[in-house]
Structure formats: C-alpha cells, structure tokens
Design a protein around this motif. Structure first.
Motif, PDB file in Angstrom:
ATOM      1  N   ILE A 173       0.843  -1.204   0.000  1.00  0.00           N
ATOM      2  CA  ILE A 173       0.000   0.000   0.000  1.00  0.00           C
ATOM      3  C   ILE A 173       0.875   1.250   0.000  1.00  0.00           C
ATOM      4  O   ILE A 173       0.614   2.207  -0.734  1.00  0.00           O
ATOM      5  CB  ILE A 173      -0.953  -0.004   1.215  1.00  0.00           C
ATOM      6  CG1 ILE A 173      -1.974  -1.134   1.080  1.00  0.00           C
ATOM      7  CG2 ILE A 173      -1.661   1.342   1.357  1.00  0.00           C
ATOM      8  CD1 ILE A 173      -2.828  -1.358   2.318  1.00  0.00           C
ATOM      9  N   ALA A 177       0.839   4.387  -2.576  1.00  0.00           N
ATOM     10  CA  ALA A 177       0.291   5.673  -2.151  1.00  0.00           C
ATOM     11  C   ALA A 177       1.303   6.631  -1.526  1.00  0.00           C
ATOM     12  O   ALA A 177       1.097   7.846  -1.549  1.00  0.00           O
ATOM     13  CB  ALA A 177      -0.847   5.432  -1.151  1.00  0.00           C
ATOM     14  N   ILE A 419      -9.057   8.332  -7.789  1.00  0.00           N
ATOM     15  CA  ILE A 419      -8.370   7.532  -6.770  1.00  0.00           C
ATOM     16  C   ILE A 419      -6.867   7.601  -6.965  1.00  0.00           C
ATOM     17  O   ILE A 419      -6.093   7.756  -6.007  1.00  0.00           O
ATOM     18  CB  ILE A 419      -8.842   6.061  -6.817  1.00  0.00           C
ATOM     19  CG1 ILE A 419     -10.262   5.924  -6.254  1.00  0.00           C
ATOM     20  CG2 ILE A 419      -7.875   5.151  -6.050  1.00  0.00           C
ATOM     21  CD1 ILE A 419     -10.368   6.085  -4.745  1.00  0.00           C
ATOM     22  N   LEU A 423      -2.907   8.257  -5.073  1.00  0.00           N
ATOM     23  CA  LEU A 423      -1.966   7.128  -5.044  1.00  0.00           C
ATOM     24  C   LEU A 423      -0.772   7.522  -5.903  1.00  0.00           C
ATOM     25  O   LEU A 423       0.071   8.278  -5.490  1.00  0.00           O
ATOM     26  CB  LEU A 423      -2.640   5.849  -5.564  1.00  0.00           C
ATOM     27  CG  LEU A 423      -3.939   5.417  -4.867  1.00  0.00           C
ATOM     28  CD1 LEU A 423      -4.413   4.083  -5.422  1.00  0.00           C
ATOM     29  CD2 LEU A 423      -3.767   5.331  -3.364  1.00  0.00           C
ATOM     30  N   THR A 434      -4.552  -2.726  -6.028  1.00  0.00           N
ATOM     31  CA  THR A 434      -5.157  -1.629  -5.262  1.00  0.00           C
ATOM     32  C   THR A 434      -6.545  -2.022  -4.754  1.00  0.00           C
ATOM     33  O   THR A 434      -7.392  -1.159  -4.515  1.00  0.00           O
ATOM     34  CB  THR A 434      -5.262  -0.350  -6.117  1.00  0.00           C
ATOM     35  OG1 THR A 434      -6.014  -0.638  -7.297  1.00  0.00           O
ATOM     36  CG2 THR A 434      -3.898   0.178  -6.487  1.00  0.00           C
ATOM     37  N   TRP A 436      -7.292  -2.859  -1.944  1.00  0.00           N
ATOM     38  CA  TRP A 436      -7.462  -2.269  -0.614  1.00  0.00           C
ATOM     39  C   TRP A 436      -8.214  -0.930  -0.684  1.00  0.00           C
ATOM     40  O   TRP A 436      -8.848  -0.513   0.286  1.00  0.00           O
ATOM     41  CB  TRP A 436      -6.103  -2.042   0.050  1.00  0.00           C
ATOM     42  CG  TRP A 436      -5.196  -1.137  -0.733  1.00  0.00           C
ATOM     43  CD1 TRP A 436      -4.293  -1.497  -1.683  1.00  0.00           C
ATOM     44  CD2 TRP A 436      -5.129   0.294  -0.665  1.00  0.00           C
ATOM     45  NE1 TRP A 436      -3.667  -0.390  -2.208  1.00  0.00           N
ATOM     46  CE2 TRP A 436      -4.150   0.713  -1.591  1.00  0.00           C
ATOM     47  CE3 TRP A 436      -5.780   1.249   0.107  1.00  0.00           C
ATOM     48  CZ2 TRP A 436      -3.819   2.048  -1.779  1.00  0.00           C
ATOM     49  CZ3 TRP A 436      -5.456   2.584  -0.082  1.00  0.00           C
ATOM     50  CH2 TRP A 436      -4.474   2.968  -1.004  1.00  0.00           C
ATOM     51  N   ALA A 437      -8.154  -0.268  -1.849  1.00  0.00           N
ATOM     52  CA  ALA A 437      -8.775   1.057  -1.988  1.00  0.00           C
ATOM     53  C   ALA A 437     -10.259   0.971  -2.330  1.00  0.00           C
ATOM     54  O   ALA A 437     -10.940   2.011  -2.384  1.00  0.00           O
ATOM     55  CB  ALA A 437      -8.043   1.861  -3.064  1.00  0.00           C
ATOM     56  N   TYR A 440     -13.089   2.841  -0.504  1.00  0.00           N
ATOM     57  CA  TYR A 440     -13.266   4.283  -0.644  1.00  0.00           C
ATOM     58  C   TYR A 440     -14.206   4.650  -1.798  1.00  0.00           C
ATOM     59  O   TYR A 440     -14.641   5.794  -1.903  1.00  0.00           O
ATOM     60  CB  TYR A 440     -11.909   4.969  -0.848  1.00  0.00           C
ATOM     61  CG  TYR A 440     -11.036   4.885   0.384  1.00  0.00           C
ATOM     62  CD1 TYR A 440     -11.181   5.794   1.420  1.00  0.00           C
ATOM     63  CD2 TYR A 440     -10.078   3.881   0.523  1.00  0.00           C
ATOM     64  CE1 TYR A 440     -10.398   5.715   2.560  1.00  0.00           C
ATOM     65  CE2 TYR A 440      -9.291   3.786   1.660  1.00  0.00           C
ATOM     66  CZ  TYR A 440      -9.463   4.710   2.670  1.00  0.00           C
ATOM     67  OH  TYR A 440      -8.687   4.617   3.796  1.00  0.00           O
ATOM     68  N   LEU A 461      -9.844   9.782   2.048  1.00  0.00           N
ATOM     69  CA  LEU A 461      -8.606   9.027   1.837  1.00  0.00           C
ATOM     70  C   LEU A 461      -7.363   9.831   2.189  1.00  0.00           C
ATOM     71  O   LEU A 461      -6.613   9.471   3.091  1.00  0.00           O
ATOM     72  CB  LEU A 461      -8.548   8.547   0.385  1.00  0.00           C
ATOM     73  CG  LEU A 461      -7.263   7.818  -0.071  1.00  0.00           C
ATOM     74  CD1 LEU A 461      -7.000   6.596   0.800  1.00  0.00           C
ATOM     75  CD2 LEU A 461      -7.367   7.421  -1.542  1.00  0.00           C
TER      76      LEU A 461
END
Length: 601
Positions: A173, A177, A419, A423, A434, A436-437, A440, A461
């Motif tokens: 991550i 990001a 997004i 990142l 991604t 994990w995003a 959002y 975020l």
C-alpha cells in the motif's frame, strides 16, 4: 496532545512505561500507568493544555469508568453545562472529566455531541467492556491489536508489544500511495481505527463490535442558498470554529503562510485574542518556495505579533533523520520536513498553534481539481479506443510523460483517475494491487458533481491518511498541539452542500473564502499562485542526498523490499540524476521506506 495506551496482555507496569517513553514527546508532562481488575492496564502520556493541575492527569476515573484520552473537545464547556443541569458535579476544569461523564450519561450517543479531535478508550471496570472512538476526520491516531480476547491500544505502534512484524500488505500500500491509510498499518495484526468510527471490546465475551457514527452525507438535492446567505453563514461558522479552538491555559499562536486559509484563521483569531496574536511563518532560501514576504505583509495588515523563522537548506536536510523517529509508519509527503522544522522552531514560543490545514479539501483549492476537469472528457472515450491510440503518443512524449499518459488511458473511468490522484500514476509495485482502496469507492456516490466527488475522496482518503498524519506526527514530535478550524465538521458539512460555483470557477478557487477575507480586510492581494509548503526534493536528490541514496539504491538493498520493481526504480533514479526526467516523488518514496525500515524494522 497526549499518548494513550490500554491492554490486557500479560505485561508489567514497568514494561509499559519503558515502551511509552519511546513516544514521550507526545506527552512530556506526565506518565501514569494504572492496573484494574488485576488484568487491564490503562496508561497515559500528558501534554498539559487545559487545567494544568495534576488533578486532571490520566487515567482519569469516575464511578466504574476509567479513561485514557488524546485530543481536545472544543465544545466541552457547552456539554459540561448540559451535564450540570442533569446533576453532575465537576472537580476539574478539564475536558477529560467532561468526556468521561458524558459517556456515563449518554453512552455512545455522546459522540454526536462532541466537536473536536480525539482518540480515547474508556474501560468499564464492572462490565468488562472497552469503548473506544476516533474523531470524525481522523486527526488523532488510534492503533489497536485484537486477537483471542487480548487487546492492545496505543497512539503509536512504536510502544505496542504486538507491533513486531512488518506487513507486506502495508508495504504494498505504501509503494502505491506513499502513506498507509486506515484501517491498514505497516505492522501485521495492527490496525488503525477509521475516522468517524467507534469500537466496543467485550472482554467477557471476547467480542469486538465496530460501528460508524459519522460519515459524509449523500447530497441528493441542489442547495438553494444564495451566495450572500452562504457567505454570511460560513462567516459565522468560521468565527465560532476559530473562537472555540482558542480555549487554552498555555500560550497560543497561529501558523501564517500568506495563503487564503491561514490568513482567514489568523485574522479571525487575532480579532478574538486578548492580546496580539502570535503568528509564525517559515522563510525558505529558495524564492520559488518562499511565501514569507506575503505572510509578513499580511501580519502587518492585521497587526499580529509576527515572527519569521529562516530554514536554510542544511538545517532542513539535517532534520530528515528526525522524520523516522517522529513518524510511526513510512510516510513520503515531503511537506513533513518544513512542518517538522516549523513546529520545532515554535515550541519555545507557544504550545498550541492554529493552522489553515483542511481548507483546500472543502473549498477546492488543490491543482488536482483542475486535472479532474481536464481529464474527465478524455476518460469518457471508450477504454478500448484509448488503449488503441496510446502507442501513437510514444514518439511525441518523454518516457515519464508517456508512462503517465499510458497509465491514465488504461484506467477504466474517471473514478479510477480520481483515486490515482491520491496514489500514484506511475507504478513501482511488481504486482499492482489496489483492491485495498475499494472501500473508498462508496464516496463517489454521495454527490453528482465530479469536483465534489474528488473533494469527498480527498477528505476520506488523503486528508485522514496523509495530511492529518503529517500535522499530528510533526507537531507531536516537538510537543506542540495544532488545531485546524477548517476541520470543524460543521464547516466540512456546510461546504459540501454549497454549489461548486461558490467555491471553484476555472482558475479561481476558494472563491467564497476569498470574498469573506476581502470583506474583513480591504486592499489585500488574493490571487497569487499557490506555492505550497514543501522543499526542493528534486534538487536535493541530485545534490546533498545523492550519496546516501546511492548507498541504498543498489540491487542488493532494494531487492529486500517485497513487491518493489527495483529495476524500474533504479532506471528512474538514473534518469533523474542525468536530468532526463523528474522522478523525485518516486525516488523519495522508496528512499523514505528504506530509511524508515532501517530505523524501525
């Protein structure tokens, strides 16, 4: 500000104290550890801000409850009066006593009454339950471990017994990001409580409940408010948000950059101050980054007690190693360097500082709002067509710009583009994941306007995961408390309901804020380009940092980082050094990770 700790792990008070000393800068005025029911420890590091007497030290107890709390409840006076009307009696002048008695009176419903920044844990000694919460915008940190009925909570993983193994997911991550947003962390089995949520640990039943008590609301109807009414209402909100953040029993000042946000805050705060408000700014030797002249001019206009601190290049570079002590996790926003330095400079002048952070999110001040407006039409072209035409741009662009364009054209839609603003449009992960995003993406459906969608992702975020982390860790390292009026949830909610045209129109951003400031102070220049609060990382990589980076940027070292495409990173470093392209944000991101792992891994 403070540091909190709670656990039912098999530990001793001495072990806990020794671990908390690693983050003693969060609360240098008092360290206390108490044990309850022969099984649960609560501990607290205190930075005394309100009611400096030891009677307000924590853990603080009332009836069958005990609390460890970090933050400020700005409207604690109003809540206190409501509790007094219900028969509660108070022994201190602190917001800590108000907080624990508010929970005693209303349980979890008291969260809706709080206006502030906070992270706390309240232990019910009789019922064996731990109630925890984090503020709406995630200004204060909250890390926790939970497994097999064992809990550990702290303001920093540095002091957690269970924070021992680096998480490969956390590294992945971070590489994407440049920071690690909630609920993830750099350590396995350690989570961060997300903003606007609360937890209930039941130590008898070995259960954990998590719920949301605040989130951004869906904007289903267009606001019918007139511009003049909006200005008046926002002005009132700003006045109150700043006024309630000036309650302090220690010296209070304000950061002043010369930009709109800090100017609004400093002007209103100066009007409410009993004496001249102390204002502070940083002067950089690089003219393209320096805004001290604008800040000095504004300070003269409002007649504040202004001080400018010179931060030369050597001083800033020498402070870089402090970053890896101050920050709990790898964090690559280069603005952390001047923020760390500014807080270090002001610590002898003041303990509390107001700041303009948060204004860009609500009033559309960032450059990326322009990017979204420009790329939105392009990303409406079917993806298959975009992929087909991409190779034709290769001869026309540098490698860097072609890589950017290729990655953008390969995105599914404008939501993916938004997004990726927060990142990275250049991928350095071997396996780019991604997923994990995804949590959002629900924020995209709270508004129909593309710029408001961007602002909402910005708040959920980047604001929580990046900006609030920068401000908290940099300030706490020097035992300074920063208060952000623009993060008052009432301002966040009100600004979202305003028509975008009240805030943004082409190159003119923060329109309504500028007009409010203009009304309060005539003959002020408000349309100068935004310089940002950063340092010349690109130049440093080629100069004073080059030797240290070269020691790290070798195959043997970079191969140790899971999922890092080290060949691509080495290629970018070579191109940057030879002036072929500026890959400073990628190089800095990897450099910070390597250094942080060396200090903390």
């Amino acid at each position: 500000m403070c540091g909190i700790y709670l656990t039912n792990l098999d530990r001793s008070a001495l072990q806990i104290k020794n671990d908390l000393k690693k983050i003693e800068f969060r609360g240098p005025d008092n360290l206390s550890v108490k044990k309850y029911n022969n099984s649960v420890y609560l501990a607290h590091l205190r930075l005394s801000i309100i009611d400096l007497d030891k009677r307000s030290n924590q853990p603080y107890e009332f009836d069958n409850l005990t609390i460890t709390y970090n933050g400020e409840i700005y409207n604690f006076g109003t809540i206190k009066n409501e509790l007094i009307s219900q028969g509660y009696v108070f022994e201190t002048e602190s917001d800590t006593e108000v907080l624990i008695k508010a929970y005693h009176a209303w349980g979890q419903n008291m969260l809706n009454k709080l206006n502030g920044m906070f992270a706390f844990a309240i232990y019910d000694i009789v019922n064996q339950k731990v109630f925890c919460a984090r503020d709406r915008l995630g200004q204060k940190p909250f890390y926790y471990f939970w497994g097999n009925g064992k809990v550990e909570i702290c303001s920093s993983p540095k002091s957690m017994h269970k924070a021992t193994k680096i998480s490969q997911e956390g590294i992945n991550i971070y590489l994407s990001a440049g920071y690690i947003p909630s609920s993830f962390s750099i350590f396995e089995n350690i989570k961060k409580l997300e903003a606007g949520k609360f937890l209930v640990f039941d130590l008898n039943k070995n259960t954990l409940e998590e719920e949301t008590y605040w989130d951004l609301k869906s904007l289903k109807r267009k606001s019918k408010i007139t511009y003049e009414s909006a200005k008046e209402k926002l002005d009132d909100l700003l006045e109150d948000a700043i006024k309630i953040r000036m309650v302090s029993d220690v010296p209070l000042g304000s950061f002043l950059s010369g930009g709109v946000d800090s100017s609004v805050v400093s002007l209103i705060a100066n009007n409410h101050a009993k004496n001249k408000l102390k204002t502070f700014t940083v002067k950089f030797s690089e003219k393209e980054l320096d805004e001290s002249e604008e800040a000095n001019d504004f300070a003269k206009n409002i007649d504040s007690d202004h001080k400018t601190y010179l931060c030369d290049e050597n001083e800033l570079i020498n402070s870089i190693d402090d970053l890896f002590i101050a920050f709990d996790e790898p964090f690559s926003d280069s603005a952390m360097i001047p923020m760390l330095m500014l807080c270090k400079k002001v610590q002898n002048e003041t303990t509390v500082c107001l700041s303009g952070d948060g204004g860009d999110e609500s009033f559309l001040g960032y450059n990326h709002f322009d990017w979204v407006k420009k790329f939105n039409p392009l990303l409406k072209i079917p993806r298959k067509i975009r992929i087909l035409i991409t190779p034709f741009f290769k001869p026309l662009l540098s490698k860097k710009h072609f890589d950017y364009l290729k990655n953008i054209f390969f995105l599914r839609n404008i939501n993916d583009f938004i997004i990726n603003i927060f990142l990275n449009f250049i991928v350095i992960n071997k396996n780019y994941d991604t997923s994990w995003a995804k949590s959002y993406y629900h924020s995209f459906y709270k508004s129909n306007h593309i710029l408001q969608k961007t602002a909402d992702i910005n708040i959920k975020l980047w604001l929580e995961g990046n900006n609030n982390v920068k401000v908290d860790r940099a300030s706490m390292y020097s035992s300074v408390e920063i208060r952000n009026p623009f993060l008052d949830y009432r301002i966040i909610e009100f600004a979202r309901e305003l028509p975008v045209s009240f805030r943004y129109s082409g190159k003119n951003r923060k329109i309504i804020l500028k007009d409010i400031l203009q009304n309060k102070l005539d003959k002020i220049k408000l349309n100068k380009p935004k310089k940002g609060f950063t340092v010349p990382i690109s130049k440093w990589i080629k100069g004073p940092l080059k030797t240290d980076i070269e020691k790290i940027f070798i195959k043997k070292e970079l191969q140790k980082i899971p999922n890092l495409d080290y060949k691509k990173v080495l290629c970018y470093f070579k191109q940057h050094i030879h002036g072929k392209a500026d890959f400073s944000h990628i190089i800095w991101r990897v450099y910070v990770l390597c250094k942080w792992l060396k200090y903390n891994g």
